[in-house]
Design an enzyme around this catalytic site. Structure first.
Site, PDB file in Angstrom:
ATOM      1  N   ASN A  24      79.698  82.300  68.663  1.00 29.77           N
ATOM      2  CA  ASN A  24      81.066  81.827  68.893  1.00 29.77           C
ATOM      3  C   ASN A  24      81.756  82.893  69.740  1.00 29.77           C
ATOM      4  O   ASN A  24      82.225  83.906  69.219  1.00 29.77           O
ATOM      5  CB  ASN A  24      81.752  81.654  67.532  1.00 29.77           C
ATOM      6  N   ARG A 105      79.311  77.516  70.028  1.00 35.00           N
ATOM      7  CA  ARG A 105      80.579  76.810  69.910  1.00 35.00           C
ATOM      8  C   ARG A 105      81.211  76.802  71.295  1.00 35.00           C
ATOM      9  O   ARG A 105      81.449  77.857  71.878  1.00 35.00           O
ATOM     10  CB  ARG A 105      81.490  77.535  68.929  1.00 35.00           C
ATOM     11  N   HIS A 194      89.119  72.085  66.795  1.00 35.41           N
ATOM     12  CA  HIS A 194      88.652  72.328  65.425  1.00 35.41           C
ATOM     13  C   HIS A 194      87.844  71.131  64.926  1.00 35.41           C
ATOM     14  O   HIS A 194      87.719  70.921  63.717  1.00 35.41           O
ATOM     15  CB  HIS A 194      89.813  72.523  64.413  1.00 35.41           C
ATOM     16  N   ARG A 255     100.384  81.364  67.658  1.00 33.56           N
ATOM     17  CA  ARG A 255     100.709  80.266  68.585  1.00 33.56           C
ATOM     18  C   ARG A 255     101.907  79.472  68.071  1.00 33.56           C
ATOM     19  O   ARG A 255     102.020  79.233  66.870  1.00 33.56           O
ATOM     20  CB  ARG A 255      99.519  79.315  68.740  1.00 33.56           C
ATOM     21  N   ARG A 298      98.890  87.199  53.771  1.00 27.33           N
ATOM     22  CA  ARG A 298      98.985  88.184  52.687  1.00 27.33           C
ATOM     23  C   ARG A 298     100.128  89.156  52.976  1.00 27.33           C
ATOM     24  O   ARG A 298     100.917  89.495  52.092  1.00 27.33           O
ATOM     25  CB  ARG A 298      97.656  88.927  52.531  1.00 27.33           C
ATOM     26  N   GLY A 344      91.162  79.808  56.219  1.00 33.88           N
ATOM     27  CA  GLY A 344      91.675  80.997  55.527  1.00 33.88           C
ATOM     28  C   GLY A 344      92.931  80.781  54.693  1.00 33.88           C
ATOM     29  O   GLY A 344      92.963  81.124  53.506  1.00 33.88           O
ATOM     30  N   GLU A 398      82.004  76.211  59.749  1.00 30.97           N
ATOM     31  CA  GLU A 398      81.719  75.739  61.107  1.00 30.97           C
ATOM     32  C   GLU A 398      80.345  76.207  61.578  1.00 30.97           C
ATOM     33  O   GLU A 398      79.673  75.491  62.310  1.00 30.97           O
ATOM     34  CB  GLU A 398      82.813  76.236  62.062  1.00 30.97           C
TER      35      GLU A 398
HETATM   36  P1  ADP Z   1      90.327  81.919  62.081  1.00 31.22           P
HETATM   37  O1  ADP Z   1      91.198  80.845  62.642  1.00 31.22           O
HETATM   38  O2  ADP Z   1      90.473  83.231  62.768  1.00 31.22           O
HETATM   39  O3  ADP Z   1      88.896  81.504  61.813  1.00 31.22           O
HETATM   40  P2  ADP Z   1      90.589  81.999  59.188  1.00 31.22           P
HETATM   41  O4  ADP Z   1      90.291  80.593  58.859  1.00 31.22           O
HETATM   42  O5  ADP Z   1      89.605  83.039  58.795  1.00 31.22           O
HETATM   43  O6  ADP Z   1      91.014  82.195  60.690  1.00 31.22           O
HETATM   44  O7  ADP Z   1      92.004  82.353  58.522  1.00 31.22           O
HETATM   45  C1  ADP Z   1      92.563  83.616  58.659  1.00 31.22           C
HETATM   46  C2  ADP Z   1      93.906  83.649  57.959  1.00 31.22           C
HETATM   47  O8  ADP Z   1      93.740  83.254  56.576  1.00 31.22           O
HETATM   48  C3  ADP Z   1      94.512  85.045  57.850  1.00 31.22           C
HETATM   49  O9  ADP Z   1      95.261  85.362  59.002  1.00 31.22           O
HETATM   50  C4  ADP Z   1      95.400  84.926  56.642  1.00 31.22           C
HETATM   51  O10 ADP Z   1      96.682  84.483  57.046  1.00 31.22           O
HETATM   52  C5  ADP Z   1      94.783  83.846  55.813  1.00 31.22           C
HETATM   53  N1  ADP Z   1      94.217  84.367  54.557  1.00 31.22           N
HETATM   54  C6  ADP Z   1      93.002  84.883  54.352  1.00 31.22           C
HETATM   55  N2  ADP Z   1      92.861  85.263  53.058  1.00 31.22           N
HETATM   56  C7  ADP Z   1      94.028  84.962  52.439  1.00 31.22           C
HETATM   57  C8  ADP Z   1      94.533  85.096  51.103  1.00 31.22           C
HETATM   58  N3  ADP Z   1      93.783  85.620  50.130  1.00 31.22           N
HETATM   59  N4  ADP Z   1      95.782  84.666  50.860  1.00 31.22           N
HETATM   60  C9  ADP Z   1      96.531  84.130  51.826  1.00 31.22           C
HETATM   61  N5  ADP Z   1      96.138  83.982  53.095  1.00 31.22           N
HETATM   62  C10 ADP Z   1      94.894  84.387  53.402  1.00 31.22           C
END
Ligand code: ADP
Length: 411
Positions: A24, A105, A194, A255, A298, A344, A398
């Site tokens: 990716n 990807r 996505h 964004r 967080r 996330g 993914e």
């Molecule tokens: P990407 O789009 O980069 O693949 P992810 O799906 O990994 O992103 O999501 C990343 C985001 O998830 C982080 O910026 C954070 O805001 C959020 N995140 C990750 N762990 C936690 C948590 N334990 N509590 C709240 N938000 C979280």
């Protein structure tokens, strides 16, 4: 390459016959994973960030071994070369490992690609031709493709497109209300992104509920750094929040999501920003980060606890936009069987899930606070037993989806 290397205990890994290497390649990063498409077993994963800078950071995990380095990685080719060397240092010669495919990807498939596609010279030319639709992403994806062909010439490369799942969006959902001639000439329409995640998660929802995919009406909320929502009716996506580019829709980490298009003109005419400056502002300095200086939930939660008003406003704007899309998709779908949170934020943030669906009991949505507070890596239901609509958390994967699609197309 210089830097600090920390080696853990050496692993004794079997040769990964039948595995897929998933790449990716982002604009300044490269994520990779070596995994088995059937079992989902992951042998190794890694990430190279800040490619092109003097302090690129590199992490490679393989079995019990974890390598972390800071070094100057000039470009994606050097990043892939570095990853291949990490594998070799840990006893895995990727070129001789019997990989079935390298799965890439690729962000934008334009109107041409809506299936996983084995990469040939012609495919590379076509991805290059449609690159203006995703100027930050597709060129990086292409470098990843070229690098894989250089270093692993005997392993077929497959492109899996982020737009593919949404290629059949109904015309009314895919069309911008602008001059048709201009739109046709410049391939302007809503493509959606996505897609690999929305596809994977919505199928897992059907498995979890033990229902036929084609019978379900679903809303999927992919809330990561990038964020998007989709409405899927009877197995077919009928709408999604990202559009011609991944900038449209929900408020994201950096964004803006939806804006008045007139604002862009204003930024140019009155604020005197150049097109590139506006691009940077809207893609990298907006969203949660633009509103409160942080893009990680967080950190934002901690700021809110400490009474920071900007963080509170950022959170409120995020939730407001999310609820607007959920409401719109409930009307578009008519009947909704499941609403699912993933990525996330969606998988981890109890308050975001609670606030996104608060006060909707009259619409058949009742969140169970205790279930919603459970932390788990497994798919789970967070709605109450008497909620008409099932509300679920389903972790996305993914890489596994790309590995499976890549293996299937070369089989
Ligand atoms: P990407 O789009 O980069 O693949 P992810 O799906 O990994 O992103 O999501 C990343 C985001 O998830 C982080 O910026 C954070 O805001 C959020 N995140 C990750 N762990 C936690 C948590 N334990 N509590 C709240 N938000 C979280």
């Amino acid at each position: 390459m210089s830097g600090l290397t920390e080696y853990g205990p050496l692993s004794s890994l079997p040769a990964p016959t039948g595995a897929v290497l998933v790449l990716n390649a982002g604009s300044s990063s490269l994520k990779y994973q070596l995994l088995h498409p059937d079992t989902g077993e992951v042998w190794a994963d890694g990430i190279v960030e800040r490619i092109g800078e003097n302090d690129s950071s590199i992490t490679h995990e393989q079995g019990d071994v974890e390598i972390r380095e800071t070094a100057a990685i000039a470009d994606h080719l050097a990043a892939i070369e570095w990853a291949i060397r990490c594998f070799a240092d840990n006893g895995t010669d990727l070129a001789a490992a019997g990989l079935v495919a390298v799965g890439h990807r690729v962000v934008h498939g334009g109107r041409t690609f809506y299936e996983p596609t084995i990469i040939t010279r012609e495919v590379i030319s076509e991805i290059t031709r449609i690159s203006p639709l995703a100027p930050l992403h597709n060129p990086a994806n292409l470098i990843g493709i070229e690098a894989a062909r250089t270093f692993l010439p005997d392993v077929p490369s497959v492109a899996v497109f982020d737009t593919a799942f949404f290629h059949g969006l109904p015309d009314a959902a895919a069309t911008y209300a602008i001059d048709r001639g201009v739109a046709d000439l410049h391939a302007i329409r809503r493509y959606g992104f996505h897609g690999t995640s929305h596809d994977y998660v919505s199928h897992r929802v059907a498995d979890f509920l033990g229902r036929d995919y084609d019978e379900l009406n679903q809303i999927v909320l992919h809330l990561g750094n990038g964020a998007s929502a989709s409405a899927i009716a009877g197995g077919h996506p009928i709408d999604t929040s990202m559009g011609m580019t991944p900038l449209e829709g929900l408020v994201m980490g950096t964004r803006s999501g939806d804006l008045d298009p007139g604002l862009v003109l204003h930024l140019h005419r009155v604020a005197k920003l150049s097109v590139d400056q506006i691009d940077t502002l809207l893609n990298k300095q907006s969203g949660l980060k633009g509103l409160c200086g942080e893009n990680d939930f967080r950190a934002i939660s901690a700021l809110i606890e400490a009474g920071d008003e900007n963080a509170r406003r950022a959170y409120d704007v995020y939730i407001h936009r999310l609820r607007r899309y959920i409401g719109a998709y409930m009307i578009e779908l008519g009947r909704v069987d499941a609403i699912t949170f993933t990525a996330g934020v969606g998988e981890n943030s109890t308050p975001v899930r609670a606030d996104a669906l608060a006060g909707l009991e009259h619409y058949g949505i009742i969140i169970d606070a205790e279930r919603n507070a459970v932390r788990s890596k497994e798919p789970r239901r967070i709605s109450a037993d008497d909620s008409e609509i099932d509300v679920l958390v389903v972790p996305t994967n993914e890489e596994l989806a790309i590995a499976r699609q890549s293996a299937a197309v070369v089989a």
